[in-house]
Design an enzyme around this catalytic site. Structure first.
Site, PDB file in Angstrom:
ATOM      1  N   SER A  33     -10.135   0.954   2.620  1.00 30.81           N
ATOM      2  CA  SER A  33      -8.709   2.249   2.236  1.00 30.81           C
ATOM      3  C   SER A  33      -7.612   1.703   0.875  1.00 30.81           C
ATOM      4  O   SER A  33      -7.096   1.768   0.026  1.00 30.81           O
ATOM      5  CB  SER A  33      -8.131   3.608   2.828  1.00 30.81           C
ATOM      6  OG  SER A  33      -7.242   2.884   3.912  1.00 30.81           O
ATOM      7  N   SER A  81      -9.644  -1.114   6.855  1.00 31.23           N
ATOM      8  CA  SER A  81      -8.856  -1.191   5.596  1.00 31.23           C
ATOM      9  C   SER A  81      -8.172  -2.053   5.133  1.00 31.23           C
ATOM     10  O   SER A  81      -8.165  -2.053   3.559  1.00 31.23           O
ATOM     11  CB  SER A  81      -8.203   0.064   5.367  1.00 31.23           C
ATOM     12  OG  SER A  81      -9.308   1.497   5.033  1.00 31.23           O
ATOM     13  N   LYS A 100       0.746  -1.218   0.008  1.00 36.25           N
ATOM     14  CA  LYS A 100       0.102   0.623   0.023  1.00 36.25           C
ATOM     15  C   LYS A 100       0.418   1.251  -0.167  1.00 36.25           C
ATOM     16  O   LYS A 100       1.895   1.199   0.766  1.00 36.25           O
ATOM     17  CB  LYS A 100      -0.590  -0.308   1.062  1.00 36.25           C
ATOM     18  CG  LYS A 100      -1.739   1.102   1.231  1.00 36.25           C
ATOM     19  CD  LYS A 100      -3.297   0.911   2.798  1.00 36.25           C
ATOM     20  CE  LYS A 100      -3.815   1.918   2.505  1.00 36.25           C
ATOM     21  NZ  LYS A 100      -4.751   1.593   4.100  1.00 36.25           N
TER      22      LYS A 100
HETATM   23  N1  GLN Z   1     -13.101   3.514   6.290  1.00 40.58           N
HETATM   24  C1  GLN Z   1     -12.847   3.821   7.300  1.00 40.58           C
HETATM   25  C2  GLN Z   1     -11.926   4.839   7.276  1.00 40.58           C
HETATM   26  O1  GLN Z   1     -11.996   5.204   6.529  1.00 40.58           O
HETATM   27  C3  GLN Z   1     -11.147   2.536   7.563  1.00 40.58           C
HETATM   28  C4  GLN Z   1     -10.001   3.222   7.324  1.00 40.58           C
HETATM   29  C5  GLN Z   1      -9.168   2.490   6.961  1.00 40.58           C
HETATM   30  O2  GLN Z   1      -9.130   1.366   8.358  1.00 40.58           O
HETATM   31  N2  GLN Z   1      -7.369   3.293   6.848  1.00 40.58           N
HETATM   32  O3  GLN Z   1     -11.935   5.661   8.000  1.00 40.58           O
END
Ligand code: GLN
Length: 492
Positions: free
Chosen positions: A148, A172, A73
Site C-alpha cells: 500500500s 506494504s 506515507k
Molecule cells: N497488501 C496487504 C493488504 O492488503 C498488505 C498491506 C500492508 O502491508 N499495509 O493488506
C-alpha cells in the site's frame, strides 16, 4: 537527480551544497514528475523550505540526516498538516501532534517534503484503493507501483526524494519497493514506534524506510528505531549498530531457501533473477541451505483473517464524531443514522469489505473456526521459522511472485490482489525483520526484488547481507527513464 541520502548529508555538511538547495531540487523534481506519477497527497513546500533555511542558518549539523528531504506515507501523523490515510473519512483531519518517527527524523535534521499516497488505510497492494486515485509505477505509468505504500516507493524510484517512510502490515513496504526497483525495509515488530501511525492491524503494523541503497535504509532505521514509552508494544531491546555492521561481507552467512514454497504461479523472470541473486550472495561468501517452511503456504488466509479482524476493531473509531468527515444529516436523523451514513460515505469498498470480513470472523460462533484457527496457524508459522533459524541466518525468497501488474488488472478480483502478498506476509505474522533489495529486471524491464528475512531483532544481519549484495550489483543505480514529464510504457 537526487543524490543518495548519506552522500547528500555529507555534501551539506562539508558545504558543497545546502539544505535549501537540496530541498529546492526535490521540489522541482516533484513539480516536473508529479503529473505523471501522482505519488503525493500533500507537498509541504513552504514548510520544508522554511525548515531548510533555518537548518542552513544554524550553521551546525542537526544530525545524520541534516538537510535531507524525506517523504512520509500519509498514514503518519504530522502536526498541523492533514493526514488522510487516502480516505474520504479523514477529510479535514489535521493531527495536533507528530508521530514519534516524525519527531525523530526532524531531530536528526531530516526535512519532511510531503505526504505520499497509499491504499485507503494501507489496505491493498497497488494504491488503487486510494480515495484520491492511484499512483503510477515510474518504470511504466500504465502499471501499479505496488502498495500500500506505493506513493513512497514511486517517489523514491523517480528520484523525487532520496528517502521515504512506509508502513508494512503484510508487505506494504517490501512489495512496492520491489515493484519500483528500490530498497524497502520492515524492521522487527516493535522496533520502531507506532505512536502516531494510523492503526490498520496493530499486531502486524511496522514502520520502515524506502531508499535507493541499503546503507541509506540503515541510516533511517538507526534514526527512527528504538524504544518509545508512548507505544506500549515498542521493544526495550537495545538498537544494534547497523551502519557499523555493513562491512560488505556475507562470509559465513547461511542463507535458507524454502524451495518447496517457490512453486507454481511464480513468474519465470522472478525465478531467474532470484536464482542469479543467490549466486551473487554465494560469491560474497554466503552458503545456501535448503529449508522447509511447511506452513508458509497458509500465510495468505491466516494474514487476511487476522488483519481484517484487527482492522474491524481499529476502524470503529471513525464514526463522524471524533475525526474528519461527517455525513450531511437531516434534522430528524438520529445518532445511529449519523454513524451509518458517515461510515457508508466515508469508507471505500475495500475498507468496507475488510470491516465486514473482520467483524464476521470475530463474531460468536465463527471466532473459533476462523480467528482462533488463524492464530494457531500463525504460531505454527512462527515455529517453522524458529526451526529454520536454528540452521540458517537468513531466509531468501523473491519479494513478489510477479513484476508490476497493470493498473486495473486485479481490481475486480480481490483474491488475485491478495495472492500478490504470498512472500511478504510471513514476516509480519512472525514479527521478523525483512528487506527487499532490487535484484534485476523482467524481460520488459520492470524491476524485481530479493527478500531477505532475519531473526528477531537481527536487523544488522539482514541489512549486512543486502548491502553486500548491492556492492556486487548495479540494479539500484538504474533509474526509470523520463523524457521531461512524459514517462515510459513497457512494451506488451
Ligand atoms: N497488501 C496487504 C493488504 O492488503 C498488505 C498491506 C500492508 O502491508 N499495509 O493488506
Amino acid at each position: 537527480m537526487m543524490t543518495a541520502a548519506r552522500a547528500l548529508a555529507q555534501q551539506i555538511r562539508d558545504g558543497s551544497t545546502t539544505a535549501v538547495a537540496a530541498c529546492e531540487q526535490s521540489l522541482e523534481r516533484i513539480t516536473q514528475l508529479e503529473p505523471a506519477i501522482s505519488a503525493f497527497n500533500t507537498v509541504m513546500a513552504e514548510r520544508a523550505l522554511d525548515r531548510a533555511r533555518r537548518l542552513d542558518a544554524a550553521g551546525r549539523s542537526a544530525g545524520p540526516l541534516h538537510g535531507v528531504p524525506i517523504a512520509l506515507k500519509d498514514n503518519m501523523c504530522t502536526a498541523g498538516v492533514p493526514t488522510t490515510a487516502s480516505s474520504k473519512i479523514l477529510r479535514g483531519f489535521v493531527p495536533p501532534y507528530d508521530a514519534t518517527v516524525v519527531e525523530r527524523l526532524e531531530a536528526a535534521g531530516a526535512i519532511v517534503i510531503g505526504k505520499t499516497n497509499l491504499d485507503e488505510f494501507a489496505m491493498g497492494s497497488s494504491t488503487e484503493n486510494s480515495a484520491l486515485g492511484p499512483s503510477k509505477n515510474p518504470w511504466d505509468v500504465t502499471r501499479a507501483p505496488g502498495g500500500s505504500s506505493g506513493g513512497s516507493a514511486a517517489a523514491v524510484a523517480s528520484r523525487m526524494v532520496p528517502l521515504a517512510l512506509g508502513s508494512d502490515t503484510g508487505g506494504s513496504i517490501r512489495q512496492p519497493a520491489a515493484l519500483c526497483g528500490v530498497v524497502g525495509f520492515k524492521p522487527t515488530y516493535g522496533r520502531v514506534s507506532r505512536y502516531g501511525l494510523l492503526a490498520f492491524a496493530s499486531s502486524l503494523d511496522q514502520i520502515g524506510p524506502f531508499a535507493q541503497t541499503v546503507e541509506d535504509a540503515a541510516l533511517v532505521f538507526q534514526v527512527i528505531g528504538g524504544a518509545d514509552r508512548r507505544d506500549s508494544t515498542s521493544s526495550p531491546e537495545a538498537m544494534p549498530d547497523v551502519l557499523g555492521s555493513l562491512d560488505g561481507s556475507a562470509t559465513g552467512l547461511r542463507i535458507g531457501v524454502p524451495k518447496a514454497f517457490l512453486g507454481a504461479g511464480i513468474d519465470d523472470d522472478v525465478l531467474r533473477t532470484f536464482n542469479e541473486a543467490l549466486r551473487v550472495l554465494q560469491g560474497r561468501g554466503a552458503a545456501l541451505v535448503d529449508i522447509e517452511l511447511p506452513h508458509a503456504g497458509y500465510g495468505i488466509p491466516v494474514y487476511y483473517l487476522i488483519a481484517t479482524a484487527e482492522a474491524s476493531s481499529n476502524l470503529a473509531r471513525y464514526d463522524g464524531v471524533r475525526y474528519g468527515y461527517r455525513a450531511r444529516l437531516d434534522r430528524e436523523d438520529g445518532l445511529r443514522a449519523m454513524y451509518e451514513r458517515t461510515r457508508d460515505e466515508g469508507f471505500g469498498p475495500e475498507v468496507k469489505r475488510r470491516i465486514m470480513l473482520g467483524t464476521y470472523v470475530l463474531s460468536a460462533g465463527y471466532y473459533d473456526a476462523y480467528y482462533l484457527k488463524a492464530q494457531q496457524v500463525r504460531t505454527l508459522l512462527r515455529q517453522d521459522h524458529e526451526r529454520a533459524f536454528e540452521r540458517v541466518d537468513l531466509v531468501a525468497t523473491p519479494t513478489t511472485p510477479t513484476p508490476a501488474f497493470r493498473l486495473g488488472e486485479k481490481t475486480s478480483d480481490p483474491l488475485q490482489m491478495y495472492l500478490n502478498d504470498i512472500f511478504t506476509v510471513s514476516a509480519n505474522l512472525t514479527g521478523l525483520p525483512a528487506v527487499s533489495v532490487p535484484c534485476g529486471f523482467s524481460h520488459k524491464k520492470l524491476p524485481l526484488g530479493l527478500q531477505l528475512t532475519g531473526r528477531m531483532f537481527d536487523e544488522a544481519t539482514v541489512l549486512r547481507a543486502a548491502d553486500a549484495f548491492q556492492r556486487d550489483t548495479t540494479f539500484h543505480t538504474e533509474a526509470p527513464a523520463f523524457a521531461g514529464a512524459s514517462a515510459r510504457q513497457a512494451p506488451d
